[in-house]
Design an enzyme around this catalytic site. Structure first.
Site, mmCIF file in Angstrom:
data_model
loop_
_atom_site.group_PDB
_atom_site.id
_atom_site.type_symbol
_atom_site.label_atom_id
_atom_site.label_comp_id
_atom_site.label_asym_id
_atom_site.label_seq_id
_atom_site.Cartn_x
_atom_site.Cartn_y
_atom_site.Cartn_z
ATOM 1 N N SER A 8 6.798 11.777 -6.423
ATOM 2 C CA SER A 8 7.326 10.488 -6.891
ATOM 3 C C SER A 8 8.567 10.778 -7.731
ATOM 4 O O SER A 8 8.754 11.918 -8.178
ATOM 5 C CB SER A 8 6.259 9.811 -7.762
ATOM 6 O OG SER A 8 6.811 8.774 -8.539
ATOM 7 N N TYR A 68 0.149 10.232 -14.527
ATOM 8 C CA TYR A 68 0.920 10.182 -13.275
ATOM 9 C C TYR A 68 2.107 11.136 -13.362
ATOM 10 O O TYR A 68 2.357 11.919 -12.450
ATOM 11 C CB TYR A 68 1.383 8.738 -13.049
ATOM 12 C CG TYR A 68 1.849 8.430 -11.640
ATOM 13 C CD1 TYR A 68 0.942 8.377 -10.585
ATOM 14 C CD2 TYR A 68 3.183 8.165 -11.366
ATOM 15 C CE1 TYR A 68 1.356 8.067 -9.294
ATOM 16 C CE2 TYR A 68 3.607 7.853 -10.081
ATOM 17 C CZ TYR A 68 2.689 7.807 -9.045
ATOM 18 O OH TYR A 68 3.115 7.502 -7.769
HETATM 19 P P1 NAD Z 1 -2.014 2.899 -2.046
HETATM 20 O O1 NAD Z 1 -2.850 2.640 -3.262
HETATM 21 O O2 NAD Z 1 -1.492 1.728 -1.285
HETATM 22 O O3 NAD Z 1 -2.813 3.841 -1.023
HETATM 23 C C1 NAD Z 1 -3.475 4.987 -1.476
HETATM 24 C C2 NAD Z 1 -4.301 5.607 -0.365
HETATM 25 O O4 NAD Z 1 -4.998 6.730 -0.933
HETATM 26 C C3 NAD Z 1 -5.360 4.684 0.227
HETATM 27 O O5 NAD Z 1 -5.491 4.934 1.614
HETATM 28 C C4 NAD Z 1 -6.650 5.101 -0.506
HETATM 29 O O6 NAD Z 1 -7.826 4.848 0.257
HETATM 30 C C5 NAD Z 1 -6.385 6.594 -0.651
HETATM 31 N N1 NAD Z 1 -7.158 7.200 -1.737
HETATM 32 C C6 NAD Z 1 -7.141 6.874 -3.059
HETATM 33 N N2 NAD Z 1 -8.040 7.632 -3.723
HETATM 34 C C7 NAD Z 1 -8.626 8.431 -2.807
HETATM 35 C C8 NAD Z 1 -9.646 9.427 -2.861
HETATM 36 N N3 NAD Z 1 -10.263 9.745 -4.002
HETATM 37 N N4 NAD Z 1 -9.975 10.055 -1.709
HETATM 38 C C9 NAD Z 1 -9.384 9.733 -0.533
HETATM 39 N N5 NAD Z 1 -8.437 8.811 -0.435
HETATM 40 C C10 NAD Z 1 -8.059 8.159 -1.545
HETATM 41 O O7 NAD Z 1 -0.842 3.847 -2.553
HETATM 42 P P2 NAD Z 1 0.672 4.043 -2.025
HETATM 43 O O8 NAD Z 1 1.564 3.197 -2.847
HETATM 44 O O9 NAD Z 1 0.722 3.955 -0.550
HETATM 45 O O10 NAD Z 1 0.917 5.538 -2.510
HETATM 46 C C11 NAD Z 1 0.772 6.651 -1.668
HETATM 47 C C12 NAD Z 1 1.344 7.879 -2.376
HETATM 48 O O11 NAD Z 1 2.715 7.651 -2.665
HETATM 49 C C13 NAD Z 1 0.670 8.165 -3.723
HETATM 50 O O12 NAD Z 1 0.556 9.545 -3.924
HETATM 51 C C14 NAD Z 1 1.642 7.576 -4.732
HETATM 52 O O13 NAD Z 1 1.563 8.208 -5.978
HETATM 53 C C15 NAD Z 1 2.952 7.890 -4.040
HETATM 54 N N6 NAD Z 1 4.063 7.030 -4.481
HETATM 55 C C16 NAD Z 1 3.985 5.670 -4.360
HETATM 56 C C17 NAD Z 1 5.063 4.898 -4.794
HETATM 57 C C18 NAD Z 1 5.051 3.399 -4.673
HETATM 58 O O14 NAD Z 1 5.983 2.783 -5.229
HETATM 59 N N7 NAD Z 1 4.104 2.805 -3.987
HETATM 60 C C19 NAD Z 1 6.187 5.522 -5.339
HETATM 61 C C20 NAD Z 1 6.210 6.902 -5.455
HETATM 62 C C21 NAD Z 1 5.134 7.660 -5.013
#
Ligand code: NAD
Length: 262
Positions: A144, A157
């Site tokens: 991120s 985070y």
């Molecule tokens: P989201 O919450 O929409 O999806 C998260 C996914 O991870 C889901 O499929 C959930 O079932 C799975 N998950 C969560 N805990 C779990 C566990 N204990 N075991 C197995 N699966 C698990 O999140 P997102 O926004 O799609 O984020 C995905 C990645 O991208 C993350 O690592 C997040 O930190 C990173 N990220 C997101 C953003 C953003 O703005 N959305 C920005 C930078 C980085």
């Protein structure tokens, strides 16, 4: 037969959000996908049907809770038993929690370290021997912009996303000279459930409607004033899997509408 036809790709946290878009994109090239995430069985059934209809292959869904090292070991063993190989490993799953460090629940800190960081350590340490069998592979860790800069109220985070980049660099160096690379992607705001929760928090604390809270969130950090899309991140993953990216190794690549340029 294209270069993806025999490839096996594990995308963690791929039942929604960014991970799902990455899985769809890799599947669209012909690879066999291993899905992982914590959704209800009915939603998983629908997802698997969607992949089968759109991409011609039924994904293998493994309901592994990534906070458990023994479940991760079982997941990697299942991949070995089903396919005997792994080619693309995308460590995407992650959780977020926003609060001052003095109020940060200890159990959330521990869970965040387990899911956002240790899970990648385990999938990589167990995945490399499977990837090495075919002497080609891509390991992509979704960090991120919080892995590149600090942000108040995000100690867990920030800590885990910085550490994930450290892990990426170390693994990249261990793999240098092989045909396996390890890189990190560092997205800015993407409109997923994880971010909607933060919008809801702004709406509640600042007494705003959803649209105004969304604008506040973007204006506070992302110079573009727009969300990055999950599809754009998926395209970047595909590029890192391409021959053109063979010498990109150990980078932490921002995709953030200019955030880290400030
Ligand atoms: P989201 O919450 O929409 O999806 C998260 C996914 O991870 C889901 O499929 C959930 O079932 C799975 N998950 C969560 N805990 C779990 C566990 N204990 N075991 C197995 N699966 C698990 O999140 P997102 O926004 O799609 O984020 C995905 C990645 O991208 C993350 O690592 C997040 O930190 C990173 N990220 C997101 C953003 C953003 O703005 N959305 C920005 C930078 C980085």
């Amino acid at each position: 037969m294209n270069s993806y036809t025999n490839r096996i790709a594990l995308v963690t946290g791929s039942t929604q959000g960014i991970g799902l878009e990455i899985a769809r994109k890799i599947a669209s090239q012909g690879a066999q996908i291993v899905l992982n995430g914590l959704e209800a069985p009915k939603e998983i059934q629908t997802l698997c049907r969607e992949f089968e209809e759109n991409y011609g292959k039924t994904p293998l869904y493994i309901p592994c809770d990534l906070s458990s090292p023994s479940q991760i070991e079982a997941m990697m063993q299942a991949i070995d038993e089903h396919y005997g190989r792994l080619d693309i490993l995308v460590n995407n799953a992650g959780i977020q929690h926003v609060s001052p460090i003095t109020e940060f629940p200890v159990e959330v800190w521990e869970r965040m370290i387990a899911i956002n960081l240790s899970a990648s350590f385990h999938t990589i340490r167990l995945g490399i021997p499977l990837i090495q069998r075919n002497d080609w592979g891509r390991i992509i860790n979704i960090s991120s912009i919080s892995g590149l800069r600090g942000r108040a109220n995000k100690s867990g985070y920030n800590a885990t996303k910085h550490a994930l980049i450290g892990l990426t660099k170390s693994v990249a160096l261990e793999l240098a000279g092989s045909h396996i690379t390890c890189n990190a992607l560092c997205p800015g705001w993407v409109h997923t459930e994880l971010v909607q929760k933060q919008i809801d928090r702004i709406a509640q604390t600042e007494n705003l409607d959803n649209q105004a809270a969304t604008k506040t969130l973007l204006q506070a950090m992302q110079p573009s004033g727009r969300f990055v899309t999950a599809g754009q991140i998926a395209e970047l993953v595909l590029f890192l899997c391409s021959p053109a990216a063979a010498e990109i190794n150990g980078v932490a690549w921002a995709i953030d509408g200019g955030t880290t340029a400030q």
